[in-house]
Enzyme design. Structure first.
Site, mmCIF file in Angstrom:
data_model
loop_
_atom_site.group_PDB
_atom_site.id
_atom_site.type_symbol
_atom_site.label_atom_id
_atom_site.label_comp_id
_atom_site.label_asym_id
_atom_site.label_seq_id
_atom_site.Cartn_x
_atom_site.Cartn_y
_atom_site.Cartn_z
ATOM 1 N N HIS A 68 0.593 4.847 7.159
ATOM 2 C CA HIS A 68 1.144 5.489 5.958
ATOM 3 C C HIS A 68 1.514 6.940 6.245
ATOM 4 C CE1 HIS A 68 -1.644 2.281 4.501
ATOM 5 N NE2 HIS A 68 -0.576 1.986 3.777
ATOM 6 N N ASP A 82 -2.440 8.252 8.055
ATOM 7 C CA ASP A 82 -3.328 7.284 8.701
ATOM 8 C C ASP A 82 -2.484 6.368 9.588
ATOM 9 O OD1 ASP A 82 -2.160 5.369 7.043
ATOM 10 O OD2 ASP A 82 -3.893 5.146 5.745
ATOM 11 N N SER A 84 0.798 -1.217 0.000
ATOM 12 C CA SER A 84 0.000 0.000 0.000
ATOM 13 C C SER A 84 0.834 1.273 0.000
ATOM 14 C CB SER A 84 -0.937 0.007 1.218
ATOM 15 O OG SER A 84 -0.208 -0.200 2.415
#
Length: 388
Positions: free
Chosen positions: A319, A316, A42
């Site tokens: 990240h 978040d 991600s």
């Protein structure tokens, strides 16, 4: 008097920079027109996950993309590191998701997918081997010579260790070491597959301090402390990366690489947050919970959103913010050996293709500092003047 002292300090800092660094080049200047390919999870996903599922994904909605008013499937308030590296390479657009129909992949693409791992396969995702195979399916989009001159960025492994820790909470040292060896051996095999497909220039990320992620602090109730068991796994993994890349460079003709020490780059920002103009490095800008680490962008979750995301290291629970991503990209492109070695990304790009490396990754590198500044800060000051 104070003004004169400040001016002298700044001039001194730039002198130190000049002595110990190659100046960063303005975006695209003297850089060969080559491609950038990204593989991983991600952290490097440019929006691929949404093309693998019909499920609504939080990263496709506000507040993701908040800084650019463009929620586009990236786990950030804006751009991610490969976008900035692409910019520095003279690529005029963000690195596109490889799975997007009709995407312009002439200067490369991101094959990274949210939830990707090295071992196993998450639902509606692609593990590293599947990403490599997807690249090979698209390989006719580029010439062999072009691929050999291009850069292959890899950042993966977080999912493997996060999942391992949850499913093996009492694993002893020997079990952990065996798992790390399995992960890194599989990683090596996939790098070898890319090399056999024509890739020769690799930019490898070490893992960050996983135990310091806001989501980990929150789930393991560590408060202001990191969860050291996960940090130890990240250290074990990272210790194998440099020697692994050295071995590939010595055994495979024309294999070139550099390694980015993300672990210590993050630790520096966590321990000296004010030096990097962060107000918060332990909690997230977006989410709920003790560390605002859960639920950002998710429907029916009343997430908190910070007022100014550039004052946060994490957007978040796992990240980094666009600000942090950009600072990492600057370090990648033209920093000193304490950050990336054995060469900068710029040097990797310009290093003659089909030639062997003369320098290799070293386990311990001396730290060059003056009394007032560390090189990271000096570099960022210089980079912000030239590229922002």
């Amino acid at each position: 008097m104070a003004t004169n002292c400040n001016v002298a300090s700044v001039l001194g800092a730039f002198l130190v920079f000049t002595l110990f660094h190659n100046p960063i080049t303005v975006a695209g200047q003297n850089i060969p027109s080559v491609a950038l390919f990204a593989f991983g999870d991600s952290n490097f996903d440019a929006g691929n996950r949404k093309f693998l599922t019909t499920v609504s994904l939080p990263q496709n909605f506000w507040p993701y993309g908040k800084s650019r008013d463009d929620p586009n499937g990236k786990f950030s308030d804006g751009k991610i590191a490969p976008d900035f590296i692409a910019q520095f390479m003279g690529i005029t657009h963000d690195l596109p998701p490889a799975l997007k129909p009709g995407a312009d992949v002439s200067r490369g693409a991101s094959f990274a997918v949210d939830s990707a791992s090295i071992l196993g396969t998450a639902k509606d995702s692609l593990n590293l081997n599947q990403q490599v195979r997807k690249f090979n399916q698209m390989i006719s989009s580029w010439t062999e010579d072009y691929i050999a001159k291009s850069v292959f960025m890899i950042f993966i492994g977080m999912e493997d260790y996060l999942n391992y820790t949850k499913t093996n909470p009492t694993a002893d040292g020997s079990h952990q070491a065996a798992f790390v060896s399995t992960v890194t051996n599989t990683l090596k095999s996939n790098i070898e597959l890319l090399y056999s497909s024509g890739a020769s220039k690799f930019l490898m990320y070490m893992l960050p301090p996983l135990g310091c992620l806001p989501i980990v602090r929150q789930e393991f109730n560590t408060g202001s402390d990191c969860y050291e068991k996960l940090n130890d796994l990240a250290k074990l993994h990272n210790a194998k990366i440099g020697p692994m890349m050295n071995g590939l460079a010595t055994s495979k003709p024309g294999f070139q690489f550099t390694v980015f020490d993300l672990y210590n780059a993050v630790i520096r920002r966590t321990q000296r947050k004010m030096n990097y103009r962060y107000a918060e490095t332990n909690i997230s800008c977006c989410g709920i919970g003790t560390h605002n680490a859960y639920g950002c962008g998710s429907p029916n979750v009343h997430s908190k959103l910070c007022e100014y995301q550039r004052s946060y290291l994490y957007f978040d629970g796992r990240h980094n913010t666009e600000k942090a991503q950009e600072s990492f990209a600057h370090l990648l492109f033209g920093a000193d050996p304490n950050v990336i070695q054995p060469m900068t990304t710029r040097e990797l790009i310009t290093h003659p293709v089909n030639t062997n490396m003369s320098e290799f990754w070293q386990e311990s590198v001396g730290t060059k500092k003056n009394l007032l500044f560390d090189h990271d800060n000096v570099f960022m000051a210089r980079a912000s003047m030239e590229l922002v």
